[in-house]
Write a protein that holds these residues in place. Structure first.
Motif, PDB file in Angstrom:
ATOM      1  N   UNK A 101      -1.415  -7.244  -0.077  1.00  0.00           N
ATOM      2  CA  UNK A 101      -2.688  -6.488   0.198  1.00  0.00           C
ATOM      3  C   UNK A 101      -3.916  -7.261   0.704  1.00  0.00           C
ATOM      4  N   UNK A 102      -3.856  -8.505   0.711  1.00  0.00           N
ATOM      5  CA  UNK A 102      -5.253  -9.069   1.310  1.00  0.00           C
ATOM      6  C   UNK A 102      -4.876  -9.751   2.643  1.00  0.00           C
ATOM      7  N   UNK A 103      -3.845  -9.468   3.087  1.00  0.00           N
ATOM      8  CA  UNK A 103      -3.519 -10.078   4.430  1.00  0.00           C
ATOM      9  C   UNK A 103      -4.314  -9.624   5.592  1.00  0.00           C
ATOM     10  N   UNK A 104      -4.667 -10.196   6.753  1.00  0.00           N
ATOM     11  CA  UNK A 104      -5.422  -9.894   7.769  1.00  0.00           C
ATOM     12  C   UNK A 104      -5.102  -8.578   8.215  1.00  0.00           C
ATOM     13  N   UNK A 105      -5.767  -7.704   8.768  1.00  0.00           N
ATOM     14  CA  UNK A 105      -5.308  -6.534   9.458  1.00  0.00           C
ATOM     15  C   UNK A 105      -4.600  -6.714  10.681  1.00  0.00           C
ATOM     16  N   UNK A 106      -3.499  -6.046  11.016  1.00  0.00           N
ATOM     17  CA  UNK A 106      -2.790  -6.264  12.116  1.00  0.00           C
ATOM     18  C   UNK A 106      -2.852  -4.740  12.731  1.00  0.00           C
ATOM     19  N   UNK A 107      -2.775  -5.164  14.360  1.00  0.00           N
ATOM     20  CA  UNK A 107      -2.588  -4.010  15.251  1.00  0.00           C
ATOM     21  C   UNK A 107      -1.934  -4.272  16.313  1.00  0.00           C
ATOM     22  N   UNK A 108      -0.915  -3.515  15.964  1.00  0.00           N
ATOM     23  CA  UNK A 108       0.536  -3.715  17.258  1.00  0.00           C
ATOM     24  C   UNK A 108       0.211  -2.566  18.183  1.00  0.00           C
ATOM     25  N   UNK A 109       0.234  -3.211  19.641  1.00  0.00           N
ATOM     26  CA  UNK A 109       0.099  -2.158  20.586  1.00  0.00           C
ATOM     27  C   UNK A 109       1.329  -2.332  21.446  1.00  0.00           C
TER      28      UNK A 109
ATOM     29  N   UNK B 248       5.211   0.763  12.508  1.00  0.00           N
ATOM     30  CA  UNK B 248       4.465   1.351  11.509  1.00  0.00           C
ATOM     31  C   UNK B 248       4.914   0.821  10.258  1.00  0.00           C
ATOM     32  N   UNK B 249       6.320   1.224  10.045  1.00  0.00           N
ATOM     33  CA  UNK B 249       6.971   0.876   8.808  1.00  0.00           C
ATOM     34  C   UNK B 249       7.023  -0.491   8.282  1.00  0.00           C
ATOM     35  N   UNK B 250       7.140  -1.557   9.428  1.00  0.00           N
ATOM     36  CA  UNK B 250       6.966  -2.807   9.048  1.00  0.00           C
ATOM     37  C   UNK B 250       5.798  -3.341   8.432  1.00  0.00           C
ATOM     38  N   UNK B 251       4.810  -2.524   9.266  1.00  0.00           N
ATOM     39  CA  UNK B 251       3.296  -2.930   8.948  1.00  0.00           C
ATOM     40  C   UNK B 251       2.981  -2.525   7.614  1.00  0.00           C
ATOM     41  N   UNK B 252       3.220  -1.461   6.879  1.00  0.00           N
ATOM     42  CA  UNK B 252       3.370  -0.743   5.708  1.00  0.00           C
ATOM     43  C   UNK B 252       3.914  -1.924   4.707  1.00  0.00           C
TER      44      UNK B 252
END
Length: 318
Positions: A300-308, A289-293
């Motif tokens: 800010x314009x990068x594609x949305x990321x989802x880490x599972x 979560x911290x690295x995603x932030x």
């Protein structure tokens, strides 16, 4: 700069680590900072950079060891980039969450890491600035597309129920958390699907609890009255509470009843060593979560990321 005998630019490079500065010169600046009790003006810096170097972590229950562990992991990562962490505790209250999100979106922080109590995104969107980076952690929200770090529990829960059934249990009770949360829904569905496939499903073996200890005693009594020989308890807080209550009742988990509980941190918790456990990758979740932030702040314009990430079922060995 005058005190250290260097330029203002050199002081800036030392404080912000923006350019290499010789060790001797760096030490002069650091010594002057200490002697002058200098602290950078955060307000002036934010005017220049547009950043406050402050991220809010909105958690539903700060007393829960799971969220406490997440806070530590997130802070460890963010601090390496000079970012401070502000903690907001909603106490699993939706209105409290929305009020705090409204305040946080008024330029106080650079972004928000959110473990939400809400199920729909619309109320959140109404109070948030559209430009504010948001990262969801642990829980998903219907109707939103945001960066997220989550844990998949379905396979681990399936393995846990199958393990109990394989040991001869026919009545496997289930104590669930707050019904509306995405984590609760996933875990409960995995239990239901597996029990139905094994021909053991009975709606009466399910009791609805919370993410806290409230209601554990009443629900535990109800499941015991159903003659359950095994129990699945779907979060860490209720797992510890159930173990304590069973001992008070004179029931030994090693002989009288078999338990599957949740372990959501590396912190030693009473009684969990007597259970089969579904273990959450809490450290990895916080770091993700911290690295995603950080990634969202940098682009800010990068594609949305989802880490599972995946939870793991770990049977008791003794």
């Amino acid at each position: 700069a005058k005190h250290a005998g260097v330029s203002i630019a050199t002081v800036s490079h030392v404080i912000n680590n923006t350019r290499f500065v010789k060790e001797e010169t760096r030490n002069k600046v650091l010594k002057s900072i200490e002697e002058l009790h200098y602290s950078p003006d955060a307000t002036a810096r934010s005017f220049k950079t547009g950043r406050r170097n402050l991220i809010a972590f909105v958690v539903p229950d700060i007393s829960n060891s799971f969220f406490a562990a997440l806070i530590e992991e997130v802070e460890n990562i963010l601090s390496k980039s000079g970012i401070h962490l502000l903690i907001v505790n909603t106490k699993e209250t939706q209105q409290r969450e929305l009020e705090n999100l409204r305040i946080l979106s008024n330029g106080i922080v650079d972004g928000i890491i959110l473990a939400s109590t809400l199920q729909e995104y619309a109320p959140i969107a109404d109070v948030l600035s559209t430009q504010l980076p948001i990262v969801l952690i642990d829980r998903t929200i219907s109707g939103c597309v945001l960066d997220s770090a989550l844990v998949a529990n379905h396979q681990a829960m399936k393995e846990a129920v199958e393990y109990l059934a394989g040991r001869g249990h026919k009545k496997i009770g289930y104590l669930t958390g707050i019904p509306e949360l995405s984590t609760t829904v996933e875990r409960l569905n995995a239990y239901k699907d597996t029990m139905e496939r094994l021909g053991l499903y009975d709606e009466g073996l399910i009791r609805i609890g919370t993410s806290m200890t409230k209601g554990v005693a009443e629900n535990l009594d109800a499941l015991l009255s159903k003659k359950c020989t095994a129990l699945v308890i779907s979060n860490n807080v209720m797992s510890v509470e159930a173990m304590t209550l069973l001992y008070v009742k004179g029931l030994d988990p090693l002989h009288n009843i078999e338990l599957v509980g949740y372990k959501d941190s590396d912190e030693l918790q009473y009684g969990l060593h007597h259970m089969h456990l579904i273990k959450q990758p809490v450290a990895e979740l916080g770091k993700a979560a911290a690295k995603l932030m950080l990634s969202r702040l940098n682009d800010p314009s990068a594609p949305i990321q989802r880490i599972i990430l995946n939870a793991e079922f770990e049977p008791r060995t003794k």
